[in-house]
Write an enzyme that holds these catalytic residues in place. Sequence first.
Site, PDB file in Angstrom:
ATOM      1  N   SER A   1       0.850  -1.199   0.000  1.00 39.47           N
ATOM      2  CA  SER A   1       0.000   0.000   0.000  1.00 39.47           C
ATOM      3  C   SER A   1       0.878   1.239   0.000  1.00 39.47           C
ATOM      4  O   SER A   1       2.069   1.170   0.331  1.00 39.47           O
ATOM      5  CB  SER A   1      -0.870  -0.004   1.265  1.00 39.47           C
ATOM      6  OG  SER A   1      -1.425   1.278   1.516  1.00 39.47           O
TER       7      SER A   1
ATOM      8  N   TYR B   1      -3.406  -0.284   9.952  1.00 39.04           N
ATOM      9  CA  TYR B   1      -3.268  -0.666   8.533  1.00 39.04           C
ATOM     10  C   TYR B   1      -1.878  -0.299   8.027  1.00 39.04           C
ATOM     11  O   TYR B   1      -1.189  -1.101   7.391  1.00 39.04           O
ATOM     12  CB  TYR B   1      -4.340   0.066   7.730  1.00 39.04           C
ATOM     13  CG  TYR B   1      -4.403  -0.252   6.270  1.00 39.04           C
ATOM     14  CD1 TYR B   1      -3.695   0.511   5.343  1.00 39.04           C
ATOM     15  CD2 TYR B   1      -5.196  -1.291   5.792  1.00 39.04           C
ATOM     16  CE1 TYR B   1      -3.763   0.232   3.991  1.00 39.04           C
ATOM     17  CE2 TYR B   1      -5.275  -1.567   4.427  1.00 39.04           C
ATOM     18  CZ  TYR B   1      -4.563  -0.800   3.539  1.00 39.04           C
ATOM     19  OH  TYR B   1      -4.634  -1.058   2.191  1.00 39.04           O
TER      20      TYR B   1
END
Length: 266
Positions: free
Chosen positions: A151, A164
Site C-alpha cells: 500500500s 493498517y
Amino acid sequence: MPFIPMSVSLFDLTGKRALITGGTQGIGAALAEGLGRAGATLVINARNEEKLAAFVGQLRQSGIEASGALFDIADPTAVKAAVTRIEAENGPIDILINNAGIIRRAPAEDLEEADWEDVIRTNLTAPFVLSKYVGRRMIERKRGKIINICSLMSELGRDSVSAYAAAKGGLKMLTRSLATEWGAHNIQVNGIGPGYIATPINTAYRQPGNPLDAYIVSRTPAGRWGTPQDLVGAAIFLASGASDFVNGQILYVDGGLLTSFGKPGV
Ligand code: GCO
C-alpha cells in the site's frame, strides 16, 4: 512451434496455478481475471461461500480455468489444511498473491486493541503464515512467485489508519525478508503498492464533495483515482518469467503519487 513474439511469451502464465486471497472483489477479482486471461489456472480464496461460487462461475463462463478455496486466511490451522488440500486436489501453487486485507479507521488514541489485532492478523500475520506453507513447497520445487499487495501506507503515515499502515509497512519488510531467504530457491517475492484505487474499501471517500476525493486527485500526478485494472499489468509481470531476476521489490502503481510533492494551489 508457432512463432510467439518474445513480448508475449515472457508474460505467458499458461500452465501456472495462482492462488489469490480475497479474490472475489476489488483488486483481488481484477488480478484474478487478469492472470486468468494471461493463461493461469486460478484458485480463488474467500470466506463467503456464495460470493466465491458466483465469482468462480463468472470466471469459468469467460473461459478461465478456476476453482474456489473457502478458508479463513487468519486461521493458521485452516491455512495449513487448505494448502495441503489445494496441492493435492488442484496441483502445485506456482503463484501466491496475498491480497486479502481489512482496514479499521479510527484516531490512534481511540483505536481498540481488538481492532488493531484484527488488522495485523489479517494484513500481516496471514500473509506470513500462507507464504510459509506455500513457500515450503515452492522450496521443494525450486520455483515460485509470491506477490504481496502492499500500500502507499507501506511508505506513508496517514491519520486514522495506524494499524493498517503498521501492517502494510511490515508486509513490505516481510516481502524483502522472504526474498532474501528464498531467492536461492528460485522463488521471487515482490509486492505491488496500489495508489488510491476505486474499490469498496474507499467507497466512502469517493462521495461527491468529500474533501479527500479532491485531495487525492490533486495529489496524484495522473490526476485521477486508479482502477483495479490498472494493477493487472504489474501483477502479470511479477507472476511471470519476465520478473525472474526481480526480488524484494515493491512496485508502486499509484499514478505517481509517492514521487510527487503535489501541486499546491492547483
Ligand atoms: C485509506 C485508503 C488507503 C488505500 C490504499 C492506499 O484509508 O487511506 O483506504 O489505505 O486503500 O491502501 O495504498
